[in-house]
Design an enzyme around this catalytic site. Sequence first.
Site, PDB file in Angstrom:
ATOM      1  CB  THR A 161      -0.894   0.010   1.265  1.00 37.88           C
ATOM      2  OG1 THR A 161      -1.453   1.306   1.435  1.00 37.88           O
ATOM      3  CG2 THR A 161      -0.100  -0.298   2.517  1.00 37.88           C
TER       4      THR A 161
ATOM      5  CE1 TYR B  49      -3.698  -1.961   5.023  1.00 33.23           C
ATOM      6  CE2 TYR B  49      -3.429   0.301   4.252  1.00 33.23           C
ATOM      7  CZ  TYR B  49      -3.630  -1.042   3.984  1.00 33.23           C
ATOM      8  OH  TYR B  49      -3.759  -1.473   2.688  1.00 33.23           O
TER       9      TYR B  49
END
Length: 330
Positions: free
Chosen positions: A122, A146
């Site tokens: 990501t 995250y």
Amino acid sequence: MKILVTGGAGYIGSHVVKQLLEKGCEVVVIDNLSKGSFKAIESLKGIKKFEFINLDLEEITKLEELFKKHKFEAIIHFAAFIEVFESTQNPLKYYLNNTTNTLNLITLSAKYGVNKFIFSSTAAVYGEPDSGEIKEDSLLNPINPYGRSKMMSEWFLRDLASSDEEFKFVILRYFNVAGASMDGLLGQNYPNATHLVKIATQTITKKRDKMSIFGDDYPTKDGTCIRDYIHVEDLASAHLSALEYLNSGAKSEIFNVGYGKGFSVKEVIEKAKEVSGVDFKVEISDRREGDPACLVANSTKLRNLTNWTPKYDDLGLIIKSALKWEEKIK
Ligand code: UDP
């Protein structure tokens, strides 16, 4: 080619499975269906039969049985939690699923000689970049659990590849995916999704009576966060390009996947109103914890080193496809 796909019932995973099946690959999909959709699996089985196993990556013994039963040639690993804000509230949930479970999967991959590994990473690994387009060699400095959970998994792959010359990986750092498959077969099924385009289409279709802009005091042109929105089919095709890249014997690589164009939250909402012809209520609320101001990809490396050719680089088209899907699942 026999490929293990984890999280293949999920939003991005199902679109990749679709393209793999259409190409004639043999696919084994595992998913615990916590966010993934069994309906997506059923739709995909209409393209070509494949084995689906409802399995959590924590179930290591069962996972290992799969490696014994099949001779996988590659793994495409999607299964993960993806919500930035949730990761700030429940970080251990993210480290367990995104990091520990990934380590277990990579360990099995090494043990059973599965030497091609494609990993969903990501843009959140970059944290709060200064400005402009982000290149793959930009500093990694994630600002939320995250991003950190994914960055650690990246390092597992990088270190393993350094120690084992047979093992090759492609890490794909996704920017903001949105939209639905152009033939209407697949889309984002998860009803409690938190992503901007999904929320906008739920508001257009009156599943919500209003939506919020999380902060309009960021250091950007209109004060709202800027992201690089990529159509899910183009993101999916990047995985097939990555697979071809690895099959050609090329070295391990990290690729950003985005279009290199930034749109603010306000611009996305304006475009959603324009393409739908529906005016809807938008409120300004507080910033959401964990959100960086601006994330825009430089994906030159992916375009230059692989055969990836995006087809849907158009925000209006992305939103229209998402809206069509949202209307379908009413
Ligand atoms: N956002 C927003 N309202 C929403 C959902 C998202 O203002 O209802 C903003 C969010 O704060 C971020 C951008 O839209 O700045 C993209 O968020 P999203 O959750 O879609 O993706 P992320 O970049 O967090 O992965």
